[in-house]
Every structure is written in structure tokens, then in C-alpha cells.
Design a protein around this motif. Sequence first.
Motif, PDB file in Angstrom:
ATOM      1  N   UNK A  78       0.821  -1.211   0.000  1.00  0.00           N
ATOM      2  CA  UNK A  78       0.000   0.000   0.000  1.00  0.00           C
ATOM      3  C   UNK A  78       0.857   1.264   0.000  1.00  0.00           C
ATOM      4  N   UNK A  79       1.953   1.256   0.766  1.00  0.00           N
ATOM      5  CA  UNK A  79       2.794   2.459   0.814  1.00  0.00           C
ATOM      6  C   UNK A  79       3.534   2.635  -0.508  1.00  0.00           C
ATOM      7  N   UNK A  80       3.816   1.556  -1.188  1.00  0.00           N
ATOM      8  CA  UNK A  80       4.423   1.677  -2.517  1.00  0.00           C
ATOM      9  C   UNK A  80       3.433   2.265  -3.515  1.00  0.00           C
ATOM     10  N   UNK A  81       2.164   1.927  -3.360  1.00  0.00           N
ATOM     11  CA  UNK A  81       1.134   2.543  -4.209  1.00  0.00           C
ATOM     12  C   UNK A  81       1.075   4.045  -3.957  1.00  0.00           C
ATOM     13  N   UNK A  82       1.156   4.418  -2.695  1.00  0.00           N
ATOM     14  CA  UNK A  82       1.131   5.839  -2.346  1.00  0.00           C
ATOM     15  C   UNK A  82       2.300   6.569  -2.996  1.00  0.00           C
ATOM     16  N   UNK A  83       3.481   5.937  -2.968  1.00  0.00           N
ATOM     17  CA  UNK A  83       4.671   6.551  -3.550  1.00  0.00           C
ATOM     18  C   UNK A  83       4.573   6.665  -5.068  1.00  0.00           C
ATOM     19  N   UNK A  84       3.851   5.762  -5.693  1.00  0.00           N
ATOM     20  CA  UNK A  84       3.628   5.861  -7.140  1.00  0.00           C
ATOM     21  C   UNK A  84       2.754   7.060  -7.476  1.00  0.00           C
ATOM     22  N   UNK A  85       1.768   7.328  -6.607  1.00  0.00           N
ATOM     23  CA  UNK A  85       0.855   8.451  -6.842  1.00  0.00           C
ATOM     24  C   UNK A  85       1.559   9.775  -6.587  1.00  0.00           C
ATOM     25  N   UNK A  86       2.360   9.838  -5.521  1.00  0.00           N
ATOM     26  CA  UNK A  86       3.077  11.062  -5.182  1.00  0.00           C
ATOM     27  C   UNK A  86       4.513  10.717  -4.823  1.00  0.00           C
ATOM     28  N   UNK A  87       5.431  11.119  -5.689  1.00  0.00           N
ATOM     29  CA  UNK A  87       6.833  10.733  -5.520  1.00  0.00           C
ATOM     30  C   UNK A  87       7.596  11.639  -4.558  1.00  0.00           C
ATOM     31  N   UNK A  88       7.007  12.762  -4.157  1.00  0.00           N
ATOM     32  CA  UNK A  88       7.755  13.740  -3.363  1.00  0.00           C
ATOM     33  C   UNK A  88       7.251  13.926  -1.936  1.00  0.00           C
ATOM     34  N   UNK A  89       6.140  13.322  -1.565  1.00  0.00           N
ATOM     35  CA  UNK A  89       5.603  13.528  -0.223  1.00  0.00           C
ATOM     36  C   UNK A  89       6.569  12.968   0.823  1.00  0.00           C
ATOM     37  N   UNK A  90       6.934  13.798   1.797  1.00  0.00           N
ATOM     38  CA  UNK A  90       7.959  13.422   2.778  1.00  0.00           C
ATOM     39  C   UNK A  90       7.507  12.281   3.672  1.00  0.00           C
ATOM     40  N   UNK A  91       6.258  12.321   4.135  1.00  0.00           N
ATOM     41  CA  UNK A  91       5.763  11.264   5.022  1.00  0.00           C
ATOM     42  C   UNK A  91       5.742   9.922   4.299  1.00  0.00           C
ATOM     43  N   UNK A  92       5.225   9.922   3.088  1.00  0.00           N
ATOM     44  CA  UNK A  92       5.147   8.670   2.325  1.00  0.00           C
ATOM     45  C   UNK A  92       6.540   8.115   2.054  1.00  0.00           C
ATOM     46  N   UNK A  93       7.459   8.961   1.641  1.00  0.00           N
ATOM     47  CA  UNK A  93       8.816   8.490   1.344  1.00  0.00           C
ATOM     48  C   UNK A  93       9.523   7.965   2.597  1.00  0.00           C
ATOM     49  N   UNK A  94       9.300   8.628   3.735  1.00  0.00           N
ATOM     50  CA  UNK A  94       9.901   8.142   4.990  1.00  0.00           C
ATOM     51  C   UNK A  94       9.335   6.783   5.376  1.00  0.00           C
ATOM     52  N   UNK A  95       8.005   6.633   5.265  1.00  0.00           N
ATOM     53  CA  UNK A  95       7.373   5.356   5.618  1.00  0.00           C
ATOM     54  C   UNK A  95       7.825   4.237   4.686  1.00  0.00           C
ATOM     55  N   UNK A  96       7.903   4.554   3.405  1.00  0.00           N
ATOM     56  CA  UNK A  96       8.328   3.550   2.427  1.00  0.00           C
ATOM     57  C   UNK A  96       9.768   3.123   2.705  1.00  0.00           C
ATOM     58  N   UNK A  97      10.660   4.094   2.932  1.00  0.00           N
ATOM     59  CA  UNK A  97      12.059   3.776   3.204  1.00  0.00           C
ATOM     60  C   UNK A  97      12.214   2.987   4.498  1.00  0.00           C
ATOM     61  N   UNK A  98      11.457   3.368   5.528  1.00  0.00           N
ATOM     62  CA  UNK A  98      11.525   2.694   6.825  1.00  0.00           C
ATOM     63  C   UNK A  98      11.106   1.227   6.716  1.00  0.00           C
TER      64      UNK A  98
END
Length: 408
Positions: free
Chosen positions: A381-401
Motif C-alpha cells: 500500500x505504501x508503494x502505491x502511495x509513492x507511485x501516486x506522489x513521488x515527493x511527499x515526505x511522510x510517504x517516502x519516509x514510511x516507504x524507506x523505513x
Amino acid sequence: MKKIFSLCLAVMLIFFTVGCTSAAKVKTEKIKFDKKLLKTTEFIDAGAKDTPLSYISETPEEVTIFGDAVANQGQMVNFIKKRNANPKINCTVEELVKYYYEEAELEGIRPDIAICQAIKETGTWNYGGDVVPEQNNYCGLGTTGGGVKGAFFSTPQIGVRAHIQHLLSYATKRPPKVAIVDPRYDLIKKFRPQIFGKIQHWTGLNGVWAVPGKQYGQDILNLWQQAQIPDESDASLAYANARLDANSQIENAPIEAELFIYRGLVYYARKDYWAAKADFETAISIQPNLSEAIFNLALTQEKLKRHKDAIKTYNKYLQLQPNSELGYYNRGNLYLQQKNYKKAIEDFRHVLKIEDRFFDAHNQIALAYFRQKKYNDALKEIRRAAEVNTTDKIINKNKSALEACIKK
């Protein structure tokens, strides 16, 4: 010969079946995570959308593309900065807003709502899709997805002018008053005669400007409502009280619910939530189905930690506004806090049915899965979020974590 053919066919079927089974195993194979790392991993909550709604006398279907601004330039500057302290634009926020008011007012288009359309299209100039800041393209002109970046404009002002001219192509057959810079203006005129100059209202852009975009115009107008919210100053409170006093002094004048909403918004901005709650409740007592007052009451109840009351209020709001992604999103957050993950996920999925690019809903679904220790689902699900928005800081932090916890 027939026996040999049958034998070969049987062997082929066996290999095919084994191959399909292997492929299925590959598809369903779960990623393994380091449990020790997961215990120390923080998954960030995107939080509620806690900006209240101002009162609008018109229904969304009645708000026209042509008309005068309701919000002034200062309100729009503050609204942009509140949503994004560092927008990726090639001028100051003040200059960008000034360009919108100049270009839109020249053509008779509402500048404050045009800015809200740009906010929606660019994620408040945070981008995250195919368009990049260097394009000065504020409304997705020429982008069709799949990496197609669309039009480039030499300056922010020319980018604004192109946006306004594109709106003009939908709203009137009258040509722009200045030279055409919108590369798609003539294409609309030539290839889409069924819409050229025929769309008078913002909701008329649904499924036309953005596809599917079933709530596209309503989303823009929701932003417009938020932009009109008064600030927390003493001057705003004095103005709100003066309006109520003036109304009370008019003989036989009906008490206007809108006046209590306005003062409630000032109290909300001042973080005086009990006073805000009282005013929103008064507005509802005067006009029981006033959706703005109901939404704002739910927000206020949430601020006061009265979560059960807030859920009930959101239930009422969603009966009146069944296509409000904000209503479903905020109610989903309340269910998430109550650890009712099933209902939370249902609400966030409903948000995505209404607006499939509402990336925070993907983040919250991932959070719900993470808290249930369904880490594969959370990662998906978080990878889907990152596909929709590549620059959001919260999403990128969660995905990386989460990806950092995958076993090597």
C-alpha cells in the motif's frame, strides 16, 4: 502414433501445470521482514484533514467559472503557505497569486478558484506526478500520464496565462484578449466542439478536464471554501461579533446560521474549541442540514477528544455529502485511533473510489496494516502511495523505513 502424441500432450500438460504452480508460488511468496527492526520502526500517521469549511450560499453546481473573486490575494497567499511552506515555484507566492488575479480578471474568470484548481493539480506546488516545477505548468496542460510531462512555459506568468486561457476555451467561444499561449486552446476548439465554450460551472469540468474526475469540480470548490476561512486575529473576532449584533438589531430579521459559522471559524482558528463548538451547534439548530456547520462541528469534537461524538457527526455529514472524500478520510482516521482497522480501511478505500489520487488514504491504509503486523500488505500500500506522489515526505519516509526492514 496416437499413443505417442497423447503421451507428449500429457507431459506438456504436466510441465505447464508445474510452471503455473511455480508462477503462482512466486506471485504469492511473502517478503520476509526483520522482526527486530520492525519493533523499532516508526510508521508516520498522515493525520486528519482538519481545515474547516466556510459557508457558501451557492451549491457546488451553481458556482460559475466566470465571476469576481470572493477571497482576496492576501487570503490566497496565506492559504498556499499554510498548505506548503516551500512551494516549488519559480517566483514568490505573492507574485504567483498576483499573476492569477491579473490574468484571470482580464478574462473575467474567478482568480481565487483558478488558484484552487492549480493547488489541486500540483499538490500545492509540491508536484509528485509527471510535471516538474521547471515547466511552469500549473494545470497539467498536455500531460497524459505514463511519464508524459506536457507543456513547458518560459515564465510563471506565461504558465498562469496558459491556465486561464485553457479555462476560457471550456467556458466561452470568445477568444482570449491577449495572444494565445495555451498550446491546447486550438485543439479544444477543433477536436472537442461538444465542450468548446459550453461549460459554465466548475462542476462541469468533472470527467472533462480530469478523467475520471467524478468529483473534480467539487474538490476545487472545497479548497475554495477552505481558502475563505477567517484568521484568528482580534479584528476577525470583532468583525464576527459586529455582524451578529447588526443582525440582531434588525426588526423581525431571521437569525442567519452563516453568521454563527463565521464566528465559529474565528474561534476554531483561535483554538477556542468549546466556543467554536457552541457556534457550530447554534448554526445547526437554525439550519439542521447545513453541511458546512456539521463538518466543522465534527472537526471541533475531534479537537476536544470527543471521538464518538465526532464519528456520529461525520455519519450525519456523509448522509448529506455522500461523495465527500474529506468526510470518509477523517472518519477513517477516527476508526484508526479506535483500532477499528476494518472500518478504517473501508473508509479509506471509499476515499480512493471517489478520488484515486488521494495518496494520504493509501498511507493510512498502510498504517492500519502495519499496526496489525500485516507488513506485506502495508508495504504494497505504501508503494502505491509513492507511485501516486513521488515527493511527499511522510510517504517516502514510511516507504524507506519499511523497505529497510526487509531481510537481505
